[in-house]
Write an enzyme that holds these catalytic residues in place. Structure first.
Site, PDB file in Angstrom:
ATOM      1  N   HIS A 456       8.561 -13.453 -46.206  1.00  0.00           N
ATOM      2  CA  HIS A 456       7.920 -14.365 -47.148  1.00  0.00           C
ATOM      3  C   HIS A 456       7.593 -13.761 -48.512  1.00  0.00           C
ATOM      4  O   HIS A 456       7.381 -14.497 -49.478  1.00  0.00           O
ATOM      5  CB  HIS A 456       6.642 -14.940 -46.529  1.00  0.00           C
ATOM      6  N   SER A 457       7.533 -12.461 -48.639  1.00  0.00           N
ATOM      7  CA  SER A 457       7.141 -11.885 -49.931  1.00  0.00           C
ATOM      8  C   SER A 457       8.219 -12.063 -50.995  1.00  0.00           C
ATOM      9  O   SER A 457       7.962 -11.890 -52.187  1.00  0.00           O
ATOM     10  CB  SER A 457       6.817 -10.392 -49.778  1.00  0.00           C
TER      11      SER A 457
END
Length: 599
Positions: A456-457
């Site tokens: 997700h980053s």
């Protein structure tokens, strides 16, 4: 119709009017070719909406005029030089300045007038104001005359504004007022008032100063502290799960794998070349797209960092406890077609090797660990071991990580638990079939169902959705599947194919007793986390995002309010168990995002 890498077409019934959302490459670019198009794109993005050809032609014409008429007003306004080289520099400087000033003025107007206008967000689309109508007409004109590349508009988007400190604190208090009891709320309110009097104003001044030096003062802090500083395992806690369509793909296992890998690789190259059509004709920043492929989150003992490998020639595939490298092009850098890739996957699936069931077949489990412990294990078992270091380098530089899963996933309206099981596995994996650090993991089941996990980053929902929308279009509309029997004939591989194609190559690992013990520990810990996760899916078709927008609420806000209401009812009435983890609103595509970015 499947477009082959050699430029020929293999007819599978595609409509001639269909056009792919981005060009499908035929050749892997050389270093010189990549440097050339990246340099050209960099220049074009700094000149948009003017094209480099227009700018260079104007520059040449003005330079010729200044050479021919050196006594013109602009040349006379700058002191003369006796040195012939300084005269040349003067002529070029004047010519460049005269050519670029109109570009600069137009870009500033676009930045502070066109891109800064947000009135359309707050108006009824059926009854727009005159301002919005004029803005919309100009938008269509600009997109028609000079359609932007993927990153053409990024430098023109307005800076992230710094809201008033008082407004931020007030909205924060409003957001928590109904989630706390009266005594708890009064304590937080007192702390907020103290913050406004003491350190708040000083921090606000620093924020305003920092915002003047960067175009977005929020994202670096958000990525660093919300993601990279996190020490918990990424799966379940952070990473995003996704799935394909409700309908089963009309494909064999090998042919479906070839389809997916081919499409994702075309997407990888198109993003690098900036051939992706930007969202909203450039109204949305597109810098996160570069993080989607060939990117790995490297664990650290205190904080992680991301490593971008540019463009890569291969993917890594996990199957029955082994990891393989599959190249996307031949020795001459010509990209393989879907048919070629189906043969490579077919050979891998039918190699007949015994599945590895001990710790050697669960090496990816190490990436499921807490980030600080994984950082230490990565250093001890990989970086300090030459065999494992080489394998790790190949994994981390790969475009994507593929898992060929022997389970049958899917959707059955009579058995909703089947879809829940599918989505749960897309979110968590089985403890051995995800290289968690990779930007994108894909899972392809034996019955040709597809899904996966995204770290997700690297990006947010808008980029994920855009990538998947293009994937679905190419997979279902443009690159149609031939009949199953024809696929089975295509994917069969003979000796000539083996000589022509680069078949999958198994990665080698050196697993000692200490490493095996850590692999087993990580695997068992992940299974406990997976067993502790409850997930139920709901396919909701009564209404969708269109109706929600008519109510004056964004679909995202609607779903978040539904989740908060469910949480409130669980707390208020313990006997009611309300779990809302997935709602699909009138979309063909299943999307799971535990950070509540539901469509």
């Amino acid at each position: 119709m499947t477009v082959a890498s050699n430029g020929k077409s293999q007819s599978h019934g595609r409509s001639k009017k269909m056009r792919p959302p981005f060009p499908l490459a035929r050749k892997f670019p050389s270093k010189l070719e990549r440097w050339t198009y990246r340099t050209f794109n960099g220049i074009e993005n700094r000149l948009w909406p003017f094209r480099p050809s227009v700018f260079s032609s104007s520059l040449i014409a003005i330079t010729a005029y200044n050479i021919r008429v050196p006594t013109n007003f602009l040349m006379q306004s700058i002191p003369s030089f006796d040195n012939k080289y300084l005269k040349i520099v003067k002529t070029l400087a004047v010519s460049f300045g005269v050519t670029y000033i109109p570009v600069f003025i137009v870009r500033q107007l676009l930045c502070y007038v066109y891109f800064s206008y947000k009135g359309f967000l707050f108006e009824d689309p059926k009854k727009p104001s005159l301002k919005t109508k004029i803005w919309g007409i100009f938008r269509k004109f600009l997109s028609f005359v000079s359609p932007p590349q993927l990153e053409s508009c990024d430098r023109l988007l307005p800076r992230m504004p710094v809201p008033k400190l008082e407004d931020t604190v007030e909205k924060y208090l409003q957001s928590i007022e109904h989630t706390m009891n009266k005594d708890e709320y009064n304590i937080v309110k007192e702390q907020a008032e103290q913050f406004l009097k003491e350190e708040g104003p000083r921090i606000q001044r620093y924020t305003k100063l920092y915002s003047l030096l960067v175009d977005n003062y929020v994202t670096p802090f958000w990525v660093k502290y919300a993601y990279l500083y996190g020490r918990s395992p990424l799966l379940i806690n952070s990473s995003v799960g996704h799935g394909d369509l409700f309908e089963d793909a009309p494909a064999t296992w090998a042919y479906r794998a070839a389809h997916i890998v081919y499409i994702e690789y075309m997407s990888h190259l198109a993003i690098d070349k900036q051939q992706y059509k930007p969202l909203g004709e450039g109204l949305v920043c597109s810098r996160h797209y570069q993080n989607m492929y060939a990117v790995t989150r490297i664990p650290g003992e205190e904080i992680d960092y991301r490593d971008d490998y540019g463009i890569s020639k291969y993917v890594i595939v996990a199957f029955e406890g082994r990891l393989y490298r599959i190249d996307m092009c031949d020795e001459n850098n010509m990209l393989y077609s879907i048919d070629d890739l189906s043969k490579i996957f077919y050979e891998l699936l039918n190699r007949g090797l015994t599945p590895i069931e001990d710790a050697r077949g669960k090496i990816p489990a190490l990436t499921h660990d807490k980030r600080d412990q994984w950082a230490r294990n990565r250093k001890k078992f990989f970086l300090e071991n030459e065999t494992n270091k080489k394998a790790l380098a190949e994994i981390e530089a790969a475009v994507i990580f593929i898992s060929l899963d022997k389970e049958d996933y899917g959707h059955d309206s009579q058995k909703p638990e089947k879809l829940s099981h599918f989505l749960l596995n897309m979110l968590t994996g089985d403890g051995t079939n995800r290289w968690v650090d990779k930007s994108l993991n894909y899972v392809i089941s034996q019955n040709a169902r597809a899904g996966g996990t995204t770290e997700h980053s690297i990006a947010d929902g808008a980029e994920f959705d855009h990538i998947l929308e293009n994937f679905v279009f190419l997979d279902t509309e443009y690159l149609e599947y031939p009949p199953i029997e024809e696929q089975k004939q295509i994917e069969k591989i003979d000796e000539s194919d083996k000589n022509k194609l680069k078949l999958s190559r198994e990665l080698e690992f050196d697993v000692n007793d200490e490493m095996a013990s850590e692999i087993d520990r990580c695997y068992e810990a992940h299974l406990k986390q997976k067993d502790d996760l409850d997930l139920a899916s709901l396919i909701f078709t009564e209404f969708g995002k269109g109706l929600i927008k008519k109510c004056g609420v964004s679909p995202d806000a609607f779903i978040q309010m539904a989740i908060q209401l469910a949480n409130y009812r669980v707390i208020k009435y313990p006997q009611l168990i309300v779990i809302i983890l997935l709602i699909t609103l009138g979309s063909r595509q299943i999307r799971l995002d535990l950070r509540a970015r539901f469509r």
